[in-house]
Scaffold this motif. Structure first.
Motif, PDB file in Angstrom:
ATOM      1  N   LEU A 115       0.837  -1.203   0.000  1.00 31.13           N
ATOM      2  CA  LEU A 115       0.000   0.000   0.000  1.00 31.13           C
ATOM      3  C   LEU A 115       0.871   1.251   0.000  1.00 31.13           C
ATOM      4  CD1 LEU A 115      -2.749   1.451   0.237  1.00 31.13           C
ATOM      5  CD2 LEU A 115      -2.558   1.182   2.713  1.00 31.13           C
ATOM      6  N   GLU A 116       1.868   1.305   0.884  1.00 33.48           N
ATOM      7  CA  GLU A 116       2.778   2.449   0.935  1.00 33.48           C
ATOM      8  C   GLU A 116       3.544   2.603  -0.365  1.00 33.48           C
ATOM      9  OE1 GLU A 116       4.277   2.740   5.514  1.00 33.48           O
ATOM     10  OE2 GLU A 116       4.817   0.927   4.409  1.00 33.48           O
ATOM     11  N   ALA A 117       4.015   1.476  -0.906  1.00 34.60           N
ATOM     12  CA  ALA A 117       4.772   1.510  -2.148  1.00 34.60           C
ATOM     13  C   ALA A 117       3.907   2.026  -3.298  1.00 34.60           C
ATOM     14  CB  ALA A 117       5.299   0.112  -2.477  1.00 34.60           C
ATOM     15  N   ALA A 118       2.656   1.598  -3.345  1.00 37.68           N
ATOM     16  CA  ALA A 118       1.745   2.061  -4.392  1.00 37.68           C
ATOM     17  C   ALA A 118       1.524   3.564  -4.275  1.00 37.68           C
ATOM     18  CB  ALA A 118       0.416   1.315  -4.307  1.00 37.68           C
ATOM     19  N   HIS A 119       1.310   4.059  -3.065  1.00 38.05           N
ATOM     20  CA  HIS A 119       1.087   5.498  -2.876  1.00 38.05           C
ATOM     21  C   HIS A 119       2.316   6.304  -3.274  1.00 38.05           C
ATOM     22  CE1 HIS A 119      -2.510   5.190   0.123  1.00 38.05           C
ATOM     23  NE2 HIS A 119      -2.796   4.760  -1.091  1.00 38.05           N
ATOM     24  N   GLU A 120       3.508   5.821  -2.934  1.00 38.16           N
ATOM     25  CA  GLU A 120       4.736   6.544  -3.280  1.00 38.16           C
ATOM     26  C   GLU A 120       5.004   6.577  -4.780  1.00 38.16           C
ATOM     27  OE1 GLU A 120       8.196   5.282  -1.178  1.00 38.16           O
ATOM     28  OE2 GLU A 120       7.445   5.985   0.757  1.00 38.16           O
ATOM     29  N   ASN A 121       4.399   5.638  -5.515  1.00 37.20           N
ATOM     30  CA  ASN A 121       4.661   5.534  -6.951  1.00 37.20           C
ATOM     31  C   ASN A 121       3.424   5.853  -7.793  1.00 37.20           C
ATOM     32  OD1 ASN A 121       7.544   4.364  -7.319  1.00 37.20           O
ATOM     33  ND2 ASN A 121       6.672   3.274  -5.580  1.00 37.20           N
ATOM     34  N   ASP A 122       2.471   6.569  -7.218  1.00 34.02           N
ATOM     35  CA  ASP A 122       1.270   7.027  -7.922  1.00 34.02           C
ATOM     36  C   ASP A 122       0.492   5.896  -8.585  1.00 34.02           C
ATOM     37  OD1 ASP A 122       1.745   9.697  -7.212  1.00 34.02           O
ATOM     38  OD2 ASP A 122       3.128   9.947  -8.895  1.00 34.02           O
ATOM     39  N   ILE A 123       0.368   4.791  -7.882  1.00 35.98           N
ATOM     40  CA  ILE A 123      -0.450   3.675  -8.345  1.00 35.98           C
ATOM     41  C   ILE A 123      -1.786   3.785  -7.626  1.00 35.98           C
ATOM     42  CG2 ILE A 123      -0.676   1.160  -8.354  1.00 35.98           C
ATOM     43  CD1 ILE A 123       2.418   1.097  -8.559  1.00 35.98           C
ATOM     44  N   GLU A 124      -2.873   3.635  -8.356  1.00 38.49           N
ATOM     45  CA  GLU A 124      -4.205   3.877  -7.806  1.00 38.49           C
ATOM     46  C   GLU A 124      -4.690   2.712  -6.943  1.00 38.49           C
ATOM     47  OE1 GLU A 124      -7.146   5.414 -10.432  1.00 38.49           O
ATOM     48  OE2 GLU A 124      -5.691   6.644 -11.492  1.00 38.49           O
ATOM     49  N   LEU A 125      -4.100   2.611  -5.765  1.00 38.25           N
ATOM     50  CA  LEU A 125      -4.524   1.662  -4.745  1.00 38.25           C
ATOM     51  C   LEU A 125      -5.015   2.513  -3.586  1.00 38.25           C
ATOM     52  CD1 LEU A 125      -4.692  -1.321  -3.969  1.00 38.25           C
ATOM     53  CD2 LEU A 125      -2.390  -1.137  -3.056  1.00 38.25           C
ATOM     54  N   GLU A 126      -6.309   2.437  -3.305  1.00 35.64           N
ATOM     55  CA  GLU A 126      -6.924   3.445  -2.447  1.00 35.64           C
ATOM     56  C   GLU A 126      -6.407   3.464  -1.008  1.00 35.64           C
ATOM     57  OE1 GLU A 126     -11.350   5.004  -1.181  1.00 35.64           O
ATOM     58  OE2 GLU A 126     -11.130   3.574  -2.791  1.00 35.64           O
ATOM     59  N   GLY A 127      -6.691   2.459  -0.212  1.00 36.75           N
ATOM     60  CA  GLY A 127      -6.243   2.455   1.180  1.00 36.75           C
ATOM     61  C   GLY A 127      -6.943   3.497   2.024  1.00 36.75           C
ATOM     62  N   ALA A 128      -8.274   3.481   2.052  1.00 37.26           N
ATOM     63  CA  ALA A 128      -9.052   4.505   2.755  1.00 37.26           C
ATOM     64  C   ALA A 128      -8.747   4.572   4.249  1.00 37.26           C
ATOM     65  CB  ALA A 128     -10.545   4.272   2.534  1.00 37.26           C
ATOM     66  N   CYS A 129      -8.440   3.446   4.880  1.00 37.47           N
ATOM     67  CA  CYS A 129      -8.177   3.440   6.324  1.00 37.47           C
ATOM     68  C   CYS A 129      -6.701   3.644   6.633  1.00 37.47           C
ATOM     69  CB  CYS A 129      -8.672   2.150   6.954  1.00 37.47           C
ATOM     70  SG  CYS A 129      -7.646   0.708   6.567  1.00 37.47           S
TER      71      CYS A 129
END
Length: 180
Positions: free
Chosen positions: A87-101
């Motif tokens: 999840l962190e890796a996706a956010h750092e690389n602009d991958i659309e993995l939401e992770g609302a919580c």
């Protein structure tokens, strides 16, 4: 490093500007406590910021290769440091993995599908809390996991994760949080 040195300079200035007599008979009670405290601080410096030695090791940190496959079939391969969640890796690389919580195991919006069963078997078994959240996930498969619970480790080098076509976000439909 700069802040660490700045804090030590501040202590030195405070110590030299404190008017304390050198004789123990005329020294005030609070002056003695202050000097004892300052002596400890100069002998054991501390800082809440990282020193250069700590920062130098971060550039050499081991990484693994992870490929995310989005709902359109487009692939994006990224390098993920060991110990980081997908999840962190996706956010750092602009991958659309939401992770609302934000990785607190309170939703299923970071649902990913491990595309190779061999890699899925290398993961730790999901906890009961993760299984409860996975029950709410859209498009659940036998190799589904929550991205916040998949942590990069050497044996996962080369893993491929598919993003589902949709997610269930019961808090706000359509909201995509920005990483911190």
């Amino acid at each position: 490093m700069f802040l660490h040195r700045l804090s030590r300079v501040g202590f030195r200035i405070a110590r030299t500007s404190m008017p304390v007599s050198r004789s123990s008979t005329s020294r005030s009670y609070f002056g003695a406590i202050f000097n004892r405290y300052m002596h400890q601080m100069t002998n054991h410096p501390f800082s809440t910021t990282a020193t250069n030695e700590a920062c130098e090791g971060q550039g050499n940190k081991e990484k693994i290769s992870v490929t995310f496959v989005n709902k359109d079939g487009e692939e994006k391969t990224i390098s993920v440091p060991l110990g980081m969640s997908m999840l962190e890796a996706a956010h750092e690389n602009d991958i659309e993995l939401e992770g609302a919580c934000e990785g607190s195991l309170a939703c299923s919006t970071c649902h990913v599908i491990v595309m190779d069963v061999n890699y899925y078997n290398k993961l730790e078994d999901p906890t009961d809390e993760e299984n409860d959240m996975l029950d709410l996930a859209f498009g659940l498969t036998e190799t589904s996991r929550l991205g916040c619970q998949v942590i990069a480790k050497p044996e996962l080098d080369g893993i491929r994760l598919a993003l589902p076509f949709a997610t269930h976000n019961f808090a706000v439909d359509g909201y995509v949080p920005k990483p911190h």
